[in-house]
Design an enzyme around this catalytic site. Structure first.
Site, PDB file in Angstrom:
ATOM      1  N   LYS A 173       0.897  -1.344  -0.031  1.00  0.00           N
ATOM      2  CA  LYS A 173       0.126   0.341  -0.427  1.00  0.00           C
ATOM      3  C   LYS A 173       0.568   1.000  -0.400  1.00  0.00           C
ATOM      4  O   LYS A 173       1.476   1.565   0.769  1.00  0.00           O
ATOM      5  CB  LYS A 173      -0.819  -0.155   1.022  1.00  0.00           C
ATOM      6  N   GLU A 218      -8.779  12.026  12.564  1.00  0.00           N
ATOM      7  CA  GLU A 218      -7.511  10.876  13.528  1.00  0.00           C
ATOM      8  C   GLU A 218      -6.827  11.301  14.224  1.00  0.00           C
ATOM      9  O   GLU A 218      -6.220  12.091  14.671  1.00  0.00           O
ATOM     10  CB  GLU A 218      -6.929  10.608  12.109  1.00  0.00           C
ATOM     11  N   GLU A 262      -7.256  -1.943   3.347  1.00  0.00           N
ATOM     12  CA  GLU A 262      -6.011  -0.745   4.365  1.00  0.00           C
ATOM     13  C   GLU A 262      -6.487  -0.237   5.372  1.00  0.00           C
ATOM     14  O   GLU A 262      -5.135  -0.419   5.603  1.00  0.00           O
ATOM     15  CB  GLU A 262      -6.907   0.174   2.672  1.00  0.00           C
ATOM     16  N   GLU A 397     -12.118  10.517  -4.201  1.00  0.00           N
ATOM     17  CA  GLU A 397     -12.016  10.464  -3.116  1.00  0.00           C
ATOM     18  C   GLU A 397     -10.438  11.408  -2.380  1.00  0.00           C
ATOM     19  O   GLU A 397     -11.750  12.206  -1.272  1.00  0.00           O
ATOM     20  CB  GLU A 397     -11.387   9.117  -2.761  1.00  0.00           C
TER      21      GLU A 397
END
Length: 411
Positions: A173, A218, A262, A397
């Site tokens: 990733k 986050e 992910e 996105e």
């Protein structure tokens, strides 16, 4: 490491209980704001009692911790409040890339805080009362927009290149970011952006430090005594057009193999990083859904108990960068980011937050943010790229993630 330091020989710090000050953001007297607010609680600051500018380097967290231990260790501190965020506090942000010379810690002369029904004011030095409103906030006007390092079609090509590398087994990733520039006719006031973000995204951590302003969902790490908390976010979908569309998108996100993979990368890395530091650690087996006004994320709340007296900065050093903002394996992903993005992220996707003299603190990942420089705002958005990623979907996105700061600028 050559450090740029601005500090007196010895800080004289006094914290006092105060009546509820009301809206903390409304108390900021001028645009050079320091802030960390969620659901109306947190801390704001202004003025500079001490400042540390760090060059790039793998040891920047250790250097910052050493400087703060010396600065706070020699200070005269009168703090009867004794809660996280009282006494002397340093607001800070660290560059995403160790090579980025953009990390900073700022100890404000005035800090105003509220937590769990208690409010306090911290002053450093023989200062008069906090200044009243010096410059009223003025919203940006006549904004114009321009591409950052890459146009949208060029960025889609970088995503396609990354997918090809992943499918050929180079890595699992990588997180690729875009930037976008906004230009105003007058210098942009951070307080206007803070107000709009805090009102629209109350569940996020609205922050401002050295010109970087945003509202991140986050929580990278919170240290309260020996307790650690972290919120892992990876896997994203845009909000729908109504309740039925929202529910369908949420179902697809929770079932998405691409997004769950992910998310698993990010969760496993946080587990691996925190396990050596913790006597106890709890990591959920399955993610939950975190719904925000513009997007929804797969989320895992992690809880732990430290096995020794480590500052929150020590924990940051172990965690950053997570796969949620870099990729995996970390070194390979970071090198690919340097190759493909065509820009220095600065403090975007790096840790942002605060630390006090006890080593307590709250640090998020600097997402949904913009770097302010006079009349210019540089916005950032990033997407996690895996083998099943579609470049057009990733561009959509990223554009949805830009909307939070576009709203903050345009109102």
């Amino acid at each position: 490491m050559n450090l740029a330091v601005s500090a007196p020989d010895r800080l004289v710090v006094r914290t006092v209980h105060i009546p509820d000050p009301g809206d903390l953001l409304a108390r900021l007297p001028h645009p050079t704001a320091l802030a960390w607010i969620r659901h109306g609680e947190g801390i704001v600051g202004w003025g500079e009692a001490a400042r540390l500018d760090l060059p790039g380097g793998e040891d920047r967290f250790a250097a910052a911790g050493h400087w703060l231990r010396e600065l706070f260790g020699s200070a005269s501190i009168d703090d009867p409040v004794q809660v996280p965020g009282s006494g002397p506090v340093a607001f800070g942000g660290f560059g995403f890339d160790p090579k980025s010379p953009d990390s900073v810690l700022i100890v404000p002369r005035w800090t105003l805080g509220r937590r769990d029904g208690r409010a306090w004011l911290t002053t450093i030095g023989t200062q008069p009362s906090p200044p009243a409103l010096v410059h009223p906030p003025v919203p940006p006007t006549r904004l114009t927009w321009s591409d950052g390092a890459l146009t949208a079609p060029a960025w889609e090509k970088t995503v396609a290149t990354a997918v090809d590398r992943i499918r050929h087994g180079h890595l699992g990733k990588v997180v690729l970011a875009r930037d976008l520039n906004a230009h105003a006719t007058e210098p942009i006031d951070a307080r206007v952006l803070l107000r709009r973000l805090a009102d629209r995204f109350p569940g996020c951590y609205t922050f401002s430090c050295a010109g970087l302003v945003g509202a991140t969902p986050e929580l990278l790490i919170r240290r309260t005594g020996g307790t650690l908390d972290s919120l892992v976010l990876a896997g994203t979908a845009a909000r729908g057009t109504g309740p039925a569309d929202d529910a369908a998108r949420a179902t697809r996100l929770l079932a998405s193999a691409k997004d769950r993979q992910e998310h698993a990368y990010a969760t496993e890395m946080v587990r691996d990083a925190l396990t050596p530091l913790c006597a106890e650690l709890t990591v959920p087996a399955e993610p939950e859904l975190l719904t925000l006004p513009n997007v929804m994320h797969l989320a895992s709340a992690v809880h732990g108990r430290l096995d020794s007296e480590r500052s929150v900065l020590d924990v940051l050093a172990a965690l950053h960068p997570t796969p949620a903002v870099c990729g995996t394996p970390t070194d390979t992903a970071l090198q690919l980011i340097r190759e493909l993005e065509g820009m220095d992220r600065g403090r975007y996707a790096g840790p942002v937050g605060w630390v006090d003299s006890r080593g307590d603190g709250e640090w998020g990942i600097a997402l949904r943010c913009a770097q302010l420089e006079g009349t210019r705002a540089r916005l950032f958005a990033g997407c996690g790229i895996v083998a099943d990623s579609d470049p057009a979907a990733e561009l959509a996105e990223a554009q949805s993630k830009f909307r939070a700061m576009q709203y903050a600028l345009e109102g």
